[in-house]
Write a protein that holds these residues in place. Structure first.
Motif, short mmCIF file in Angstrom:
data_model
loop_
_atom_site.label_atom_id
_atom_site.label_comp_id
_atom_site.label_asym_id
_atom_site.label_seq_id
_atom_site.Cartn_x
_atom_site.Cartn_y
_atom_site.Cartn_z
N GLU A 1 -3.67 9.91 1.79
CA GLU A 1 -4.44 8.95 0.73
C GLU A 1 -3.73 7.62 0.87
OE1 GLU A 1 -5.01 8.79 -3.88
OE2 GLU A 1 -4.59 10.59 -3.10
N VAL A 2 -4.63 6.61 1.09
CA VAL A 2 -4.15 5.22 1.00
C VAL A 2 -4.54 4.45 -0.14
CG1 VAL A 2 -4.03 3.11 2.31
CG2 VAL A 2 -4.49 5.31 3.50
N GLU B 1 -5.62 -2.44 7.78
CA GLU B 1 -4.38 -2.32 8.58
C GLU B 1 -3.61 -0.97 7.96
OE1 GLU B 1 -0.51 -4.46 10.08
OE2 GLU B 1 -1.43 -5.29 8.61
N ALA B 2 -3.53 -0.85 6.73
CA ALA B 2 -2.92 0.40 6.17
C ALA B 2 -3.68 1.73 6.64
CB ALA B 2 -2.85 0.21 4.57
N VAL B 3 -4.93 1.71 6.61
CA VAL B 3 -5.52 3.01 7.18
C VAL B 3 -5.48 3.14 8.47
CG1 VAL B 3 -7.94 3.81 7.43
CG2 VAL B 3 -7.73 2.81 5.22
N TYR C 1 0.82 -1.05 -0.05
CA TYR C 1 0.06 -0.07 0.10
C TYR C 1 0.93 1.25 -0.08
CZ TYR C 1 -3.54 -3.16 1.21
OH TYR C 1 -4.44 -4.17 1.33
N LEU C 2 0.43 2.36 -0.82
CA LEU C 2 1.21 3.35 -0.53
C LEU C 2 0.49 4.59 0.05
CD1 LEU C 2 3.76 4.51 -2.10
CD2 LEU C 2 2.40 5.39 -3.82
N LEU C 3 1.17 5.30 1.08
CA LEU C 3 0.36 6.38 1.95
C LEU C 3 1.08 7.63 1.09
CD1 LEU C 3 1.03 5.49 5.59
CD2 LEU C 3 -0.99 4.68 4.12
N LEU D 1 5.89 3.44 1.64
CA LEU D 1 5.33 2.39 1.06
C LEU D 1 5.36 1.23 2.14
CD1 LEU D 1 4.99 0.56 -1.54
CD2 LEU D 1 7.40 0.07 -1.76
N LEU D 2 4.20 0.82 2.24
CA LEU D 2 4.04 -0.27 3.28
C LEU D 2 3.80 -1.44 2.72
CD1 LEU D 2 1.22 1.54 5.32
CD2 LEU D 2 3.54 1.68 5.67
N ARG D 3 4.22 -2.54 3.47
CA ARG D 3 3.74 -3.72 3.18
C ARG D 3 3.12 -4.57 4.45
NH1 ARG D 3 8.42 -7.04 0.87
NH2 ARG D 3 7.64 -6.12 -0.75
N VAL D 4 1.64 -4.42 4.50
CA VAL D 4 1.04 -4.77 5.34
C VAL D 4 -0.35 -5.81 4.81
CG1 VAL D 4 1.29 -2.78 7.04
CG2 VAL D 4 -0.57 -2.76 5.26
#
Length: 136
Positions: A111-112, A93-95, A9-11, A85-88
């Motif tokens: 923005e997610v 979970e990203a939110v 996911y991209l924040l 850049l997330l790996r969840v």
């Protein structure tokens, strides 16, 4: 083919003027909180990249990319100031991580976006490219 990817996911941090009403001391406090937040997410293996973005850039458009102008000139509240850049495991979970952003109380927006593994237009798979680690 699915639009799912390996849970990336991209924040996108929107708003480049969220700090304009802060004193230098308050700004230093928020920046410290932001860095600690990123460090904690990195140590947990959830943040795998991220960076602030320069406020200046170029916008390329037109046939064969012939038009090049200074920009972007989006309103300051909509301009993208950086990303993680997330790996969840899930969007939820990203939110939840985005809700911890230290800039939110000061007007920043997060923005997610889920990163997909195929082009939404062609349906072609996107090649997987691993990020280099900071230890290299």
């Amino acid at each position: 083919m699915s639009n799912e990817n390996k849970n990336e996911y991209l924040l996108l941090f929107r708003g480049t003027d969220w700090s304009k009403h802060l004193s230098p001391e308050e700004m230093q406090t928020v920046v410290g909180q932001w860095m600690a937040w990123f460090k904690q997410l990195s140590e947990q293996g959830k943040a795998i990249g991220g960076s602030p973005l320069d406020t200046e850039g170029k916008v390329v458009s037109g046939k064969n990319g012939r038009t090049i102008v200074d920009g972007p000139f989006a309103e300051s509240k909509e301009a993208i100031g950086g990303y993680f850049l997330l790996r969840v495991d899930t969007m939820e979970e990203a939110v939840a991580i985005a809700q911890q952003c230290p800039g939110l109380p000061h007007g920043a927006k997060v923005e997610v976006r889920h990163i997909v593994d195929q082009c939404p237009i062609s349906g072609e798979p996107v090649p997987v490219i691993e990020l280099a680690t900071a230890n290299k």
